[in-house]
Design an enzyme around this catalytic site. Sequence first.
Site, PDB file in Angstrom:
ATOM      1  N   LYS A 228       0.836  -1.214   0.000  1.00 53.60           N
ATOM      2  CA  LYS A 228       0.000   0.000   0.000  1.00 53.60           C
ATOM      3  C   LYS A 228       0.859   1.247   0.000  1.00 53.60           C
ATOM      4  O   LYS A 228       1.996   1.248   0.499  1.00 53.60           O
ATOM      5  CB  LYS A 228      -0.960   0.038   1.201  1.00 53.60           C
ATOM      6  CG  LYS A 228      -0.300   0.057   2.598  1.00 53.60           C
ATOM      7  CD  LYS A 228      -0.029   1.425   3.168  1.00 53.60           C
ATOM      8  CE  LYS A 228       0.680   1.366   4.522  1.00 53.60           C
ATOM      9  NZ  LYS A 228       1.351   2.558   4.944  1.00 53.60           N
TER      10      LYS A 228
ATOM     11  N   MET B 150       5.216   0.462   3.745  1.00 52.33           N
ATOM     12  CA  MET B 150       4.388  -0.020   2.636  1.00 52.33           C
ATOM     13  C   MET B 150       3.599  -1.274   3.002  1.00 52.33           C
ATOM     14  O   MET B 150       3.082  -1.987   2.130  1.00 52.33           O
ATOM     15  CB  MET B 150       5.252  -0.287   1.414  1.00 52.33           C
ATOM     16  CG  MET B 150       5.936   0.984   0.930  1.00 52.33           C
ATOM     17  SD  MET B 150       6.643   0.747  -0.676  1.00 52.33           S
ATOM     18  CE  MET B 150       5.167   0.576  -1.649  1.00 52.33           C
TER      19      MET B 150
ATOM     20  N   ASP C 290      -2.873  -2.198   9.271  1.00 46.13           N
ATOM     21  CA  ASP C 290      -2.899  -2.175   7.802  1.00 46.13           C
ATOM     22  C   ASP C 290      -3.408  -3.485   7.197  1.00 46.13           C
ATOM     23  O   ASP C 290      -3.584  -3.572   5.984  1.00 46.13           O
ATOM     24  CB  ASP C 290      -1.487  -1.916   7.244  1.00 46.13           C
ATOM     25  CG  ASP C 290      -1.013  -0.498   7.516  1.00 46.13           C
ATOM     26  OD1 ASP C 290      -1.862   0.386   7.725  1.00 46.13           O
ATOM     27  OD2 ASP C 290       0.213  -0.281   7.520  1.00 46.13           O
TER      28      ASP C 290
ATOM     29  N   GLY D  70       4.671  -6.527   6.093  1.00 45.52           N
ATOM     30  CA  GLY D  70       4.258  -7.563   7.044  1.00 45.52           C
ATOM     31  C   GLY D  70       2.747  -7.735   7.037  1.00 45.52           C
ATOM     32  O   GLY D  70       2.229  -8.860   7.122  1.00 45.52           O
ATOM     33  N   SER D  71       2.034  -6.628   6.901  1.00 48.78           N
ATOM     34  CA  SER D  71       0.564  -6.682   6.886  1.00 48.78           C
ATOM     35  C   SER D  71       0.068  -7.410   5.636  1.00 48.78           C
ATOM     36  O   SER D  71      -0.915  -8.154   5.689  1.00 48.78           O
ATOM     37  CB  SER D  71      -0.028  -5.271   6.907  1.00 48.78           C
ATOM     38  OG  SER D  71       0.432  -4.580   8.039  1.00 48.78           O
TER      39      SER D  71
ATOM     40  N   VAL E 164      11.056  -3.956   3.487  1.00 46.10           N
ATOM     41  CA  VAL E 164      10.727  -4.256   4.890  1.00 46.10           C
ATOM     42  C   VAL E 164      10.890  -2.999   5.743  1.00 46.10           C
ATOM     43  O   VAL E 164      11.840  -2.234   5.549  1.00 46.10           O
ATOM     44  CB  VAL E 164      11.628  -5.403   5.408  1.00 46.10           C
ATOM     45  CG1 VAL E 164      11.393  -5.663   6.887  1.00 46.10           C
ATOM     46  CG2 VAL E 164      11.372  -6.664   4.593  1.00 46.10           C
TER      47      VAL E 164
ATOM     48  N   GLY F  59       9.322  -0.360   5.625  1.00 53.29           N
ATOM     49  CA  GLY F  59       9.420   0.763   4.692  1.00 53.29           C
ATOM     50  C   GLY F  59       8.158   1.599   4.591  1.00 53.29           C
ATOM     51  O   GLY F  59       8.060   2.461   3.725  1.00 53.29           O
TER      52      GLY F  59
HETATM   53  P1  ATP Z   1       3.495  -0.515   8.002  1.00 52.51           P
HETATM   54  O1  ATP Z   1       3.585   0.226   6.706  1.00 52.51           O
HETATM   55  O2  ATP Z   1       2.317  -1.468   8.056  1.00 52.51           O
HETATM   56  O3  ATP Z   1       3.689   0.312   9.226  1.00 52.51           O
HETATM   57  P2  ATP Z   1       6.105  -1.458   7.400  1.00 52.51           P
HETATM   58  O4  ATP Z   1       5.936  -1.797   5.941  1.00 52.51           O
HETATM   59  O5  ATP Z   1       6.765  -0.172   7.732  1.00 52.51           O
HETATM   60  O6  ATP Z   1       4.705  -1.552   8.070  1.00 52.51           O
HETATM   61  P3  ATP Z   1       6.950  -4.147   7.844  1.00 52.51           P
HETATM   62  O7  ATP Z   1       7.662  -4.462   6.560  1.00 52.51           O
HETATM   63  O8  ATP Z   1       5.601  -4.709   8.023  1.00 52.51           O
HETATM   64  O9  ATP Z   1       6.918  -2.585   8.089  1.00 52.51           O
HETATM   65  O10 ATP Z   1       7.934  -4.629   9.001  1.00 52.51           O
HETATM   66  C1  ATP Z   1       7.982  -4.079  10.299  1.00 52.51           C
HETATM   67  C2  ATP Z   1       8.759  -5.055  11.207  1.00 52.51           C
HETATM   68  O11 ATP Z   1       7.937  -6.198  11.435  1.00 52.51           O
HETATM   69  C3  ATP Z   1      10.030  -5.616  10.564  1.00 52.51           C
HETATM   70  O12 ATP Z   1      11.140  -4.858  10.951  1.00 52.51           O
HETATM   71  C4  ATP Z   1      10.104  -7.053  11.068  1.00 52.51           C
HETATM   72  O13 ATP Z   1      11.003  -7.171  12.155  1.00 52.51           O
HETATM   73  C5  ATP Z   1       8.713  -7.384  11.598  1.00 52.51           C
HETATM   74  N1  ATP Z   1       8.022  -8.470  10.845  1.00 52.51           N
HETATM   75  C6  ATP Z   1       7.335  -9.479  11.369  1.00 52.51           C
HETATM   76  N2  ATP Z   1       6.792 -10.252  10.412  1.00 52.51           N
HETATM   77  C7  ATP Z   1       7.141  -9.740   9.244  1.00 52.51           C
HETATM   78  C8  ATP Z   1       6.880 -10.099   7.890  1.00 52.51           C
HETATM   79  N3  ATP Z   1       6.166 -11.165   7.552  1.00 52.51           N
HETATM   80  N4  ATP Z   1       7.382  -9.296   6.940  1.00 52.51           N
HETATM   81  C9  ATP Z   1       8.102  -8.189   7.264  1.00 52.51           C
HETATM   82  N5  ATP Z   1       8.397  -7.840   8.524  1.00 52.51           N
HETATM   83  C10 ATP Z   1       7.920  -8.584   9.520  1.00 52.51           C
END
Ligand code: ATP
Length: 307
Positions: free
Chosen positions: A12, A111, A153, A114-115, A107, A109
Site C-alpha cells: 500500500k 508499505m 494495515d 508484514g501486513s 521491509v 518501509g
Molecule cells: P506498516 O507500513 O504497516 O507500518 P512497514 O511496511 O513499515 O509496516 P513491515 O515491513 O511490516 O513494516 O515490518 C515491520 C517489522 O515487522 C520488521 O522490521 C520485522 O522485524 C517485523 N516483521 C514481522 N513479520 C514480518 C513479515 N512477515 N514481513 C516483514 N516484517 C515482519
Amino acid sequence: MSTIIRASAPAKVNLVFEVGQLASDGYHPVNSLFFALDLREELTLVKGEPGTGISIYVHGDSIPEAHINAVPTDHSNLVHKTAVLFAQKLGKATPDLQIDIHKRIPVAGGMAGGSADAAAMLVALNEFMHQEHGTEKLSIEELAVIGAELGSDVPFCLYGSLAIGTGRGEVITPLEGLSFETNWLLCASSKGLSTPTVFAAFDELDTETQFTDLAELSKTSSATELGSRMTNDLEQAAFSLMPSLSQQVRELEELGAIRAMVSGSGPTIAALFESEAKAIEVSKALNSQGVVALTAKGGAQGARLDG
Ligand code: ATP
C-alpha cells in the site's frame, strides 16, 4: 498428495495520511486514503508432517538482502501470529505448516509488507482450514476483523484497490478505483524506520490536523491533480529522523516525478509519474547508482488465492 495453497497480497501507499492527536488509548486516530500497488507478496502454504509445527522461509531478490534478513522466521513473524490467531478463532489447533514467503515489498518501509503477508496468510488459511478441517469459509469482512487484531494495515491489504481507512487505519471503507492509470516508483532505503518511532517524532512536532473528505478527493480526474493533493502528516517526522529523505524527495521531483512523498511512516519514498516509460527510465538511472528503485502500477486487487 500434500495440500498446497498459494496466495498473494498487495503493498500500500497512503495517498493521503492525516494523523490526529494521540488519544488516551495510546493510539493516533488517522484518516487515510489507501491505495494498493501491484507489488505483491506471494505466500505458499504446504501442509507439514504432524507435530512439526510452523516453519517459515523468507526470500526475494528485488529488495536488499538486508531487508530479507530483517524478517524474523520464528513465532514473531506476523504470518506465524496469523496462523495461531486464525486457528484459535476457529477453535482448532494451530496447523503444522511450511510457509514460503516471497517478499517484494521493502521491509519496515511504510508499505505494509508484514501486513500484506498477514492478509495473504488469512486468505490462504481460510482455504487450508476449509480443505483440511471442513471449516466454513469466512467472508472478507470477517477476515478483516481478525486482521485488525494483527495490525492496522492488514484489513486494507485484504480489500486492496482504493479505500478510506479510519480509526487506527483498520476501519475500511472501500471506494471505486481511480478513473486513470497511475505509475509509481518506490525508492527503498537500506535502513528501516520503526512506525512507533515515527509517531513519537510526530508527537514532538505538535502538528494540528484537520481531517478532510477523502471520498471527494478520490474523484480527482488526473495524475497531476492527484499529485497536487497528496499529503502525509508523518513526512516531517520521517524527515527529522532521516534528513536525507527530504533531499531524495526533491531529487525525484527534479527527475520528473509529478509528486514524490514519504510512504506512510517511511522511509520508502513513493513517486508518482505521468507514464510507465518515465517511471522505468528513472528507476533504471537510480538502479545504476545503487539505489533500490522499484516500479509498480496502482489499483491492485486485495489479498487473493493464486492458482
Ligand atoms: P506498516 O507500513 O504497516 O507500518 P512497514 O511496511 O513499515 O509496516 P513491515 O515491513 O511490516 O513494516 O515490518 C515491520 C517489522 O515487522 C520488521 O522490521 C520485522 O522485524 C517485523 N516483521 C514481522 N513479520 C514480518 C513479515 N512477515 N514481513 C516483514 N516484517 C515482519
